[in-house]
Design a protein around this motif. Sequence first.
Motif, PDB file in Angstrom:
ATOM      1  N   LYS A 129       0.847  -1.178   0.000  1.00  0.00           N
ATOM      2  CA  LYS A 129       0.000   0.000   0.000  1.00  0.00           C
ATOM      3  C   LYS A 129       0.891   1.239   0.000  1.00  0.00           C
ATOM      4  CE  LYS A 129      -3.768  -2.348   2.402  1.00  0.00           C
ATOM      5  NZ  LYS A 129      -4.622  -2.393   3.620  1.00  0.00           N
ATOM      6  N   GLY A 130       0.545   2.192  -0.845  1.00  0.00           N
ATOM      7  CA  GLY A 130       1.374   3.378  -0.954  1.00  0.00           C
ATOM      8  C   GLY A 130       2.586   3.108  -1.827  1.00  0.00           C
ATOM      9  N   LYS A 131       3.646   3.899  -1.649  1.00  0.00           N
ATOM     10  CA  LYS A 131       4.835   3.797  -2.498  1.00  0.00           C
ATOM     11  C   LYS A 131       5.979   3.037  -1.856  1.00  0.00           C
ATOM     12  CE  LYS A 131       3.913   8.098  -5.017  1.00  0.00           C
ATOM     13  NZ  LYS A 131       4.459   9.424  -5.412  1.00  0.00           N
ATOM     14  N   ASP A 132       5.934   2.863  -0.543  1.00  0.00           N
ATOM     15  CA  ASP A 132       7.066   2.261   0.167  1.00  0.00           C
ATOM     16  C   ASP A 132       7.076   0.740   0.048  1.00  0.00           C
ATOM     17  OD1 ASP A 132       8.062   4.664   0.946  1.00  0.00           O
ATOM     18  OD2 ASP A 132       7.222   4.609   2.969  1.00  0.00           O
ATOM     19  N   LEU A 133       8.252   0.204  -0.224  1.00  0.00           N
ATOM     20  CA  LEU A 133       8.441  -1.237  -0.212  1.00  0.00           C
ATOM     21  C   LEU A 133       8.554  -1.724   1.230  1.00  0.00           C
ATOM     22  CD1 LEU A 133      11.136  -1.692  -3.012  1.00  0.00           C
ATOM     23  CD2 LEU A 133       8.728  -2.338  -3.155  1.00  0.00           C
ATOM     24  N   PRO A 134       8.238  -3.006   1.484  1.00  0.00           N
ATOM     25  CA  PRO A 134       8.503  -3.561   2.817  1.00  0.00           C
ATOM     26  C   PRO A 134       9.983  -3.402   3.161  1.00  0.00           C
ATOM     27  CG  PRO A 134       7.189  -5.072   1.500  1.00  0.00           C
ATOM     28  CD  PRO A 134       7.619  -3.972   0.582  1.00  0.00           C
ATOM     29  N   LYS A 135      10.280  -3.331   4.439  1.00  0.00           N
ATOM     30  CA  LYS A 135      11.641  -3.038   4.896  1.00  0.00           C
ATOM     31  C   LYS A 135      12.674  -4.005   4.317  1.00  0.00           C
ATOM     32  CE  LYS A 135      14.296  -2.165   9.121  1.00  0.00           C
ATOM     33  NZ  LYS A 135      14.259  -2.114  10.603  1.00  0.00           N
ATOM     34  N   LYS A 145      23.082   3.351  -1.255  1.00  0.00           N
ATOM     35  CA  LYS A 145      21.641   3.153  -1.285  1.00  0.00           C
ATOM     36  C   LYS A 145      21.223   2.715  -2.682  1.00  0.00           C
ATOM     37  CE  LYS A 145      17.235   5.452  -0.356  1.00  0.00           C
ATOM     38  NZ  LYS A 145      16.561   6.711   0.041  1.00  0.00           N
ATOM     39  N   VAL A 146      20.309   1.769  -2.728  1.00  0.00           N
ATOM     40  CA  VAL A 146      19.784   1.278  -3.999  1.00  0.00           C
ATOM     41  C   VAL A 146      18.349   1.760  -4.147  1.00  0.00           C
ATOM     42  CG1 VAL A 146      19.131  -0.791  -5.290  1.00  0.00           C
ATOM     43  CG2 VAL A 146      21.275  -0.763  -3.987  1.00  0.00           C
ATOM     44  N   TYR A 147      18.048   2.398  -5.286  1.00  0.00           N
ATOM     45  CA  TYR A 147      16.679   2.832  -5.537  1.00  0.00           C
ATOM     46  C   TYR A 147      15.828   1.611  -5.874  1.00  0.00           C
ATOM     47  CZ  TYR A 147      12.610   4.675  -7.950  1.00  0.00           C
ATOM     48  OH  TYR A 147      11.316   4.935  -8.347  1.00  0.00           O
ATOM     49  N   GLY A 148      14.722   1.426  -5.171  1.00  0.00           N
ATOM     50  CA  GLY A 148      13.831   0.303  -5.437  1.00  0.00           C
ATOM     51  C   GLY A 148      12.383   0.733  -5.396  1.00  0.00           C
ATOM     52  N   SER A 149      11.572   0.183  -6.307  1.00  0.00           N
ATOM     53  CA  SER A 149      10.150   0.525  -6.322  1.00  0.00           C
ATOM     54  C   SER A 149       9.342  -0.618  -6.928  1.00  0.00           C
ATOM     55  CB  SER A 149       9.898   1.811  -7.111  1.00  0.00           C
ATOM     56  OG  SER A 149      10.243   1.628  -8.475  1.00  0.00           O
ATOM     57  N   LEU A 150       8.089  -0.695  -6.510  1.00  0.00           N
ATOM     58  CA  LEU A 150       7.174  -1.675  -7.080  1.00  0.00           C
ATOM     59  C   LEU A 150       6.822  -1.249  -8.496  1.00  0.00           C
ATOM     60  CD1 LEU A 150       5.466  -4.218  -6.220  1.00  0.00           C
ATOM     61  CD2 LEU A 150       3.588  -2.601  -5.866  1.00  0.00           C
TER      62      LEU A 150
END
Length: 199
Positions: A129-135, A145-150
């Motif tokens: 839900k929303g834009k954040d991936l699970p931890k 840092k690695v950019y990650g998104s659904l």
Amino acid sequence: MRHIYTKTFSRRTKQGFISIRRATSIKVYEDETNQEWISFTDLEVIKYNRAKKIKLFFEIYSCRERYSLIEYVIDHNDNDKLDRFFFALKKALKENGSELLGFIRLVDIGENGGVHHHITLAIPHIDVKGKDLPKHLKRTFNGRKVYGSLVRNRKKIMNYYIPKDIVELGIRKRTFARSQKYKEIKANSLIINDNILLD
């Protein structure tokens, strides 16, 4: 089509030199339906074959009820060994009751000249839900840092990848890769497609 001959007219990029790959040869084929000869550059053949593999990945994992796709973008570093990224990711997935089903990876050069890897992977469906991936899916790699998104629009990202230039990282350095096997979820069981092999 049947391959007739290849004529080389230029050399490949020197080892260790990052650039956009250019055509270096002409490949001539015979269309066996009408016996006409057709020619393509080696670059056109490479892009055509890569496009088929990209389309196949998104076709296999098109069902949103079974699969979630996640894209990671990692800045390129010659000293990176991406198998370590995948090892850590697989471990995190397993610890959270999931697994890596399949992936594709290609190298890209941005408008600012930055070289980076696009990695899109398939896992069993997760409800985000929303834009954040699970931890556990928020990743770092070698202290960066690695950019990650659904991936929400699968067709859009597929059509973004296909026309990308072929990048040279040096002789024998892979700039496109995919899973050795794609695992499929079907009727609550796991099916392995043995016909899809790493090139």
